[in-house]
Design an enzyme around this catalytic site. Structure first.
Site, PDB file in Angstrom:
ATOM      1  CB  ALA A  59      -0.875  -2.235   5.044  1.00 56.18           C
ATOM      2  CB  VAL A  61      -1.562  -5.896   8.565  1.00 60.42           C
ATOM      3  CG1 VAL A  61      -0.631  -5.801   6.815  1.00 60.42           C
ATOM      4  CG2 VAL A  61      -0.795  -7.670   8.432  1.00 60.42           C
ATOM      5  CE1 TYR A  62       2.100  -3.965   3.108  1.00 61.53           C
ATOM      6  CE2 TYR A  62       2.524  -1.729   3.533  1.00 61.53           C
ATOM      7  CZ  TYR A  62       1.683  -3.384   2.951  1.00 61.53           C
ATOM      8  OH  TYR A  62       1.653  -3.258   1.648  1.00 61.53           O
ATOM      9  CB  THR A  63       6.558  -4.271  10.942  1.00 63.53           C
ATOM     10  OG1 THR A  63       7.348  -5.175   9.674  1.00 63.53           O
ATOM     11  CG2 THR A  63       7.481  -4.959  12.044  1.00 63.53           C
ATOM     12  CG  ASP A  64       2.230  -6.456  14.435  1.00 59.90           C
ATOM     13  OD1 ASP A  64       1.725  -7.221  13.947  1.00 59.90           O
ATOM     14  OD2 ASP A  64       3.814  -7.319  15.069  1.00 59.90           O
TER      15      ASP A  64
END
Length: 344
Positions: A59, A61-64
């Protein structure tokens, strides 16, 4: 490795897929999941492919976006051997268009994901949450454009309620837009809410489940027991507040049955918990994660065998909870059950 169709689509996916949330992890949540670098990630991808696991989920959103970058590096040179699944819609910044599923957010989000993954198409894009502020027709028409352009192959959702998913499917049918074929959901022996509404919807509408956190946010690892503190080093110390709530007494009841079946079968607690999910209706694939090779190989051992009907019944009984209204009458009263039998 067994392969199943993803919902009513023609795409076949392995019953176990790999979640890359541990890749490049930083911060209180994703850092606790894992911080696998590109070299380590490539080794984990090697092991997955050797076992027939060719679907990898991540995704933005996983650690930007770091997870997507590490995954892209790990599959470099073998894009045709893998299927890539990613998600967007959750906030990735403070700007007014940094969250949601608007046309602007979807187009820019897909372009950035393609660059980070080092590919020109995504096999499955899932909306990470429902955007109540954007008309579903805008969302679907944008996804249709992205599919027609070849940048996306299939589309799905994650963390939608029943009415949100059904509204979207109805609009897709009405307008001739691509239908969502996947629903990435939380489902485990200590979290069976998926069964009340989303599972019957998936059966009726041909939407396959991709299961996230099949071990109850790390509670069904075999390390947590009644009357004992969480073990030192458990990620739950830092991440429990981020995950779905779990009733502790129910958790211990389930763990005791898992322990008993593990002793009888020689399988591990995580393998049994995941195998139970593989027997459930609508489940196309269970997403497993791993911070190292040992964890990965253990989780891969959840496939290729089946719990007996008697073992399944014991796990069903230990994990059962009362369905919320308006669903519990269908389970309790004969009249309701005869009209609309509950999913089992």
């Amino acid at each position: 490795m067994e392969y199943r169709r993803l919902g009513s689509s023609g795409l076949k996916v392995p019953v176990l897929s790999f979640g890359a949330g541990t890749f490049g992890g930083k911060g209180p949540l994703f850092g606790a999941w894992g911080s696998t670098d590109a070299a380590e990630a490539r080794r984990l991808v090697d092991i997955c492919l050797e076992a027939g696991v060719n679907l990898f989920d991540t995704a933005d959103v996983y650690t930007d976006g770091a997870s997507e970058e590490v995954l892209g590096a790990a599959i470099k040179g073998r894009r045709d051997d893998v299927m890539l699944s990613t998600k967007l819609s959750l906030p990735v910044g403070e700007g007014p268009n940094a969250a949601g599923s608007s046309r602007s957010r979807l187009i820019s989000g897909v372009e950035k994901a393609l660059k980070r993954l080092g590919t020109d198409y995504i096999d499955l894009l899932q909306l990470h949450a429902f955007d109540a502020g954007t008309p579903v027709e805008e969302v679907l028409s944008t996804l249709d454009t992205l599919v027609r352009s070849g940048k996306l192959r299939y589309v799905g959702v994650s963390n939608f309620s029943g009415w949100q998913l059904m509204k979207s499917l109805a609009a897709a049918d009405r307008q001739g837009y691509p239908r969502y074929v996947a629903n990435q959901v939380y489902y485990s022996l200590v979290g069976r809410d998926y069964e009340w509404e989303l599972m019957p919807l998936g059966l009726d509408q041909g939407v396959g489940a991709l299961v996230w956190s099949p071990l109850g946010w790390g509670r069904l690892t075999g390390k947590i027991r009644r009357g004992e503190p969480w073990p030192e080093g458990s990620r739950l110390h830092n991440t429990a507040a981020f995950g779905p709530p779990v009733d502790e007494e129910k958790l211990y009841d389930v763990v005791e049955v898992l322990d008993a079946i593990a002793q009888e079968t020689g399988k591990t607690v995580p393998q049994i918990a995941i195998n139970w999910l593989l027997r459930r209706p609508t489940v196309s694939s269970v997403i497993i994660g791993a911070r190292n090779e040992e964890q990965l190989r253990q989780n891969l051992g959840a496939a290729g065998w089946s719990l007996t009907p008697e073992e399944v019944a014991r796990l069903d009984a230990a994990s059962a909870t009362t369905a919320p209204y308006p669903y519990f009458p269908y389970y309790r009263q004969e009249g309701f059950a005869r009209i609309n039998p509950p999913v089992v």
